[in-house]
Design an enzyme around this catalytic site. Structure first.
Site, PDB file in Angstrom:
ATOM      1  CG  ASP A  29      10.104   3.427   0.033  1.00  0.00           C
ATOM      2  OD1 ASP A  29       9.955   4.636  -0.219  1.00  0.00           O
ATOM      3  OD2 ASP A  29       9.273   2.548  -0.274  1.00  0.00           O
TER       4      ASP A  29
ATOM      5  CB  SER B  39       4.525  -3.328   4.592  1.00  0.00           C
ATOM      6  OG  SER B  39       4.475  -3.972   3.351  1.00  0.00           O
TER       7      SER B  39
ATOM      8  CB  ALA C 198      -0.942  -0.025   1.196  1.00  0.00           C
ATOM      9  N   GLY C 199       2.144   1.116  -0.285  1.00  0.00           N
ATOM     10  CA  GLY C 199       3.017   2.295  -0.352  1.00  0.00           C
ATOM     11  C   GLY C 199       3.429   2.816   1.022  1.00  0.00           C
TER      12      GLY C 199
END
Ligand code: PMV
Length: 312
Positions: free
Chosen positions: A150, A106, A102-103
């Site tokens: 990220d 995770s 879901a961006g």
């Protein structure tokens, strides 16, 4: 038993343009996280690992898992990094409250939490920068050529101003602010979205480079605004960044529906976050109107909302 955690993340400004060298801003989302536990397993053979990740339906021995299974890959990377072979057998348990694909980072958070749990269990401390590099290696296996934003924000757990190929710049939040994260429920295919933008750029470099630069400019301005605590100026910058992302071609019907709902509920600014074509929308809200914006976004199709306080 050793336990370690890693948070989720959102990109506030600059996604996609960051792949082309422009700055981007990402912040950790501590309201969701991954927890990794490592403990000794009596009676098993030395050097073996029993894996439990109930959130993704995984339970079994590492040596029996398919080598390209993401968690198995992570563990193998960590074993190689620490040069671990003949250790007392262990059980590794991974639990996550970060929605998958879901961006929200995770996969990265799983990698970082596991690296940290191993480092602590085997008393082999690993600097944050190295943790981040290892998490990047796993990202490369799954996404091809990620910018590195990220793994950086999830590892450093601080707001990050990120320019590809330069050391990450953690920075301070002048005044905390509230963001509603709303999930369209449509998976966000990061590599597909990145490829779509790449093809469009190859077909019309001039136009796309102007868009990347304009996006980079919103990130530059946003950093100053955030550091000075001028929360009110942040909303228009988010709206502008969203218009540029739409011009890049990474928005979609589901994203637009959530954006319209947030605007009608008087969000201060709203944009997609991450790769787009699905995934999450983030709305800057006054704390007293957070509930109204969340309800409006649920009404427009959001499958989940998360409220996060940035800088608190
Ligand atoms: O889908 P996410 O949240 O991992 O974000 C991808 C961000 C991009 O800028 C589109 C790609 C990247 O590697 O930075």
């Amino acid at each position: 038993m050793t336990t370690a955690t890693a948070p989720g993340k959102i990109i506030l400004f600059g996604e996609h343009a960051v792949v082309y060298g422009e700055p981007a801003i990402a912040v950790p989302v501590r309201e969701v996280s991954v927890e990794a536990e490592v403990d000794d397993l009596r009676g098993a053979s030395p050097g073996t690992i029993f894996l439990e990740a109930p959130d993704i339906g995984l339970r079994g021995w590492l040596h029996e898992a398919p080598p390209d299974q993401p968690l198995a890959r992570t563990l193998q990377l960590v074993l190689d990094e620490f040069d671990l072979h003949e250790f007392t057998p262990i059980r590794v348990h991974v639990h996550s409250t970060i929605p998958i694909a879901a961006g929200l980072g995770s996969g990265t958070a799983v990698t970082v939490a596991v690296i940290r749990a191993f480092a602590e269990h085997f008393r082999l401390p690993l600097p944050l920068q190295r943790q981040s590099e290892l998490a990047y290696e796993i990202e490369v296996l799954h996404h091809g050529t990620p910018s590195g934003i990220d793994n950086t924000v999830v590892t450093f757990e601080r707001p990050i101003y990120f320019v590809r190929g330069t050391p990450p710049e953690p920075f301070d939040i002048g005044s905390p602010f509230t963001i509603v994260i709303a999930d369209t429920g449509k998976p966000s295919p990061t590599s597909q979205a990145v490829q779509k933008v790449r093809r469009a750029w190859e077909a019309d470099r001039e136009r796309y480079e102007a868009l990347f630069e304009a996006i980079g400019q919103t990130a530059r301005e946003a950093r100053g605004v955030i550091e000075r605590g001028q929360v009110r100026d942040l909303g228009p910058l988010m709206d502008h960044n969203q218009a540029l992302l739409e011009a890049l071609g990474v928005s979609c019907e589901e994203i637009q529906a959530l954006i319209a709902a947030a605007r009608s509920a008087k969000a201060l600014g709203v944009k997609l976050s991450g790769a787009g074509l699905g995934g999450n929308v983030i709305a800057l809200v006054r704390s007293e109107s957070a509930k109204r914006v969340e309800d409006a976004m649920h009404g427009a199709g959001a499958v989940r909302t998360i409220l996060t306080q940035v800088g608190r």
